[in-house]
Design a protein around this motif. Structure first.
Motif, short mmCIF file in Angstrom:
data_model
loop_
_atom_site.label_atom_id
_atom_site.label_comp_id
_atom_site.label_asym_id
_atom_site.label_seq_id
_atom_site.Cartn_x
_atom_site.Cartn_y
_atom_site.Cartn_z
N THR A 1 0.86 -1.17 0.00
CA THR A 1 0.00 0.00 0.00
C THR A 1 0.90 1.23 0.00
O THR A 1 2.10 1.13 0.15
CB THR A 1 -0.90 0.02 1.25
OG1 THR A 1 -0.06 0.14 2.40
CG2 THR A 1 -1.74 -1.24 1.35
N ARG B 1 1.98 0.03 7.25
CA ARG B 1 1.05 -1.10 7.14
C ARG B 1 1.50 -2.04 6.04
O ARG B 1 2.00 -1.61 5.01
CB ARG B 1 -0.35 -0.59 6.83
CG ARG B 1 -1.37 -1.72 6.85
CD ARG B 1 -2.74 -1.20 6.68
NE ARG B 1 -3.16 -1.55 5.34
CZ ARG B 1 -4.27 -1.13 4.78
NH1 ARG B 1 -5.05 -0.30 5.41
NH2 ARG B 1 -4.59 -1.50 3.58
N ASP C 1 0.26 -5.95 4.23
CA ASP C 1 -0.64 -7.09 4.14
C ASP C 1 0.08 -8.23 3.43
O ASP C 1 0.67 -8.02 2.38
CB ASP C 1 -1.91 -6.73 3.36
CG ASP C 1 -2.77 -5.74 4.10
OD1 ASP C 1 -3.24 -4.79 3.46
OD2 ASP C 1 -2.98 -5.91 5.31
N ARG D 1 -0.29 -12.47 2.26
CA ARG D 1 -1.09 -13.69 2.09
C ARG D 1 -0.08 -14.80 1.87
O ARG D 1 0.74 -14.72 0.96
CB ARG D 1 -2.02 -13.55 0.90
CG ARG D 1 -2.96 -14.71 0.75
CD ARG D 1 -4.02 -14.38 -0.30
NE ARG D 1 -5.07 -15.34 -0.27
CZ ARG D 1 -6.09 -15.33 0.58
NH1 ARG D 1 -6.19 -14.37 1.47
NH2 ARG D 1 -7.01 -16.25 0.55
N ARG E 1 -3.74 -14.90 6.15
CA ARG E 1 -3.65 -13.49 5.78
C ARG E 1 -3.14 -12.75 7.01
O ARG E 1 -3.65 -12.95 8.12
CB ARG E 1 -5.01 -12.96 5.34
CG ARG E 1 -5.45 -13.57 4.02
CD ARG E 1 -6.82 -13.07 3.57
NE ARG E 1 -7.88 -13.16 4.56
CZ ARG E 1 -8.52 -14.28 4.91
NH1 ARG E 1 -8.21 -15.41 4.35
NH2 ARG E 1 -9.48 -14.26 5.81
N ARG F 1 -2.03 -8.94 8.57
CA ARG F 1 -1.97 -7.48 8.45
C ARG F 1 -1.11 -6.97 9.60
O ARG F 1 -1.37 -7.27 10.76
CB ARG F 1 -3.34 -6.84 8.53
CG ARG F 1 -3.20 -5.31 8.66
CD ARG F 1 -4.42 -4.55 8.34
NE ARG F 1 -4.59 -4.61 6.88
CZ ARG F 1 -5.66 -4.14 6.28
NH1 ARG F 1 -6.64 -3.64 6.96
NH2 ARG F 1 -5.75 -4.21 4.97
N ASP G 1 0.22 -3.47 11.18
CA ASP G 1 -0.01 -2.03 11.16
C ASP G 1 0.38 -1.42 12.50
O ASP G 1 0.98 -2.09 13.34
CB ASP G 1 -1.46 -1.70 10.78
CG ASP G 1 -2.47 -2.32 11.72
OD1 ASP G 1 -2.12 -2.62 12.89
OD2 ASP G 1 -3.63 -2.49 11.31
#
Length: 177
Positions: free
Chosen positions: A12, A17, A19, A21, A105, A107, A109
């Motif tokens: 992003t 942050r 992400d 997978r 998954r 995340r 942050d």
């Protein structure tokens, strides 16, 4: 965004942050287990208990002050079971569960780390994560409780430098021996 059969890294614009997978393999779980065993108090304690139990198994076969061949074989069999067979079997089961659930998954942050696998979701705030371990292929998040097991296994592939930078700003790094 890079994609392959095991790992997808959704970048992003935000630098705080990330992400991921990822579907961990049995090899990943074995590597994580070895690093955890060498680098944490709980892992070293499990190894010490295994060695003490091996000596106890061998002591059962001692007769007349001498060690018999049977006691040596029993000790070697127990060591093989505890240090080779059992960790491989556990890694295989963990990898099968991860693949069955469609991988995980993750995340990362400013609030912490959220791991979603199958229908289960676990959240770890940064104060719950004492440090991270770095192996040649993985990052492992270790809990703040001294006896805490590994909280998450994260891939380096495709995300290593960025993930390392994120983790180093929040969790103390440790390299296994």
């Amino acid at each position: 965004m890079t994609t392959d059969s095991r790992h997808q890294n959704n970048r992003t614009d935000r630098t705080d942050r990330m992400d991921l997978r990822y579907t961990p393999t049995a090899r990943d779980f074995r590597e994580a287990h070895r690093a955890h065993a060498r680098s944490t108090r709980a892992g070293r304690r499990r190894l010490a208990v295994t060695l003490v139990l091996t000596v106890a198994v061998m002591a059962v076969g001692i007769r007349g002050g001498s060690v018999t061949v049977l006691s040596l074989l029993m000790g070697a069999a127990y060591l093989f079971f505890a240090l080779v067979f059992l960790p491989r079997a556990q890694a295989g089961r963990a990898a099968a569960r991860a693949a069955e659930g469609g991988g995980q998954r993750v995340r990362i942050d400013e609030a912490g780390v959220r791991v979603t696998a199958g229908g289960e979701q676990r959240r770890f705030a940064w104060p719950e994560i004492a440090r991270h371990l770095e192996t040649p292929r993985l990052f492992l998040l270790i809990g703040a409780d001294r006896d805490q097991p590994c909280l998450a296994v994260l891939p380096k592939e495709g995300s290593g430098d960025r993930l390392r930078a994120l983790l180093e700003t929040r969790a103390n790094p440790t390299r296994p021996n």
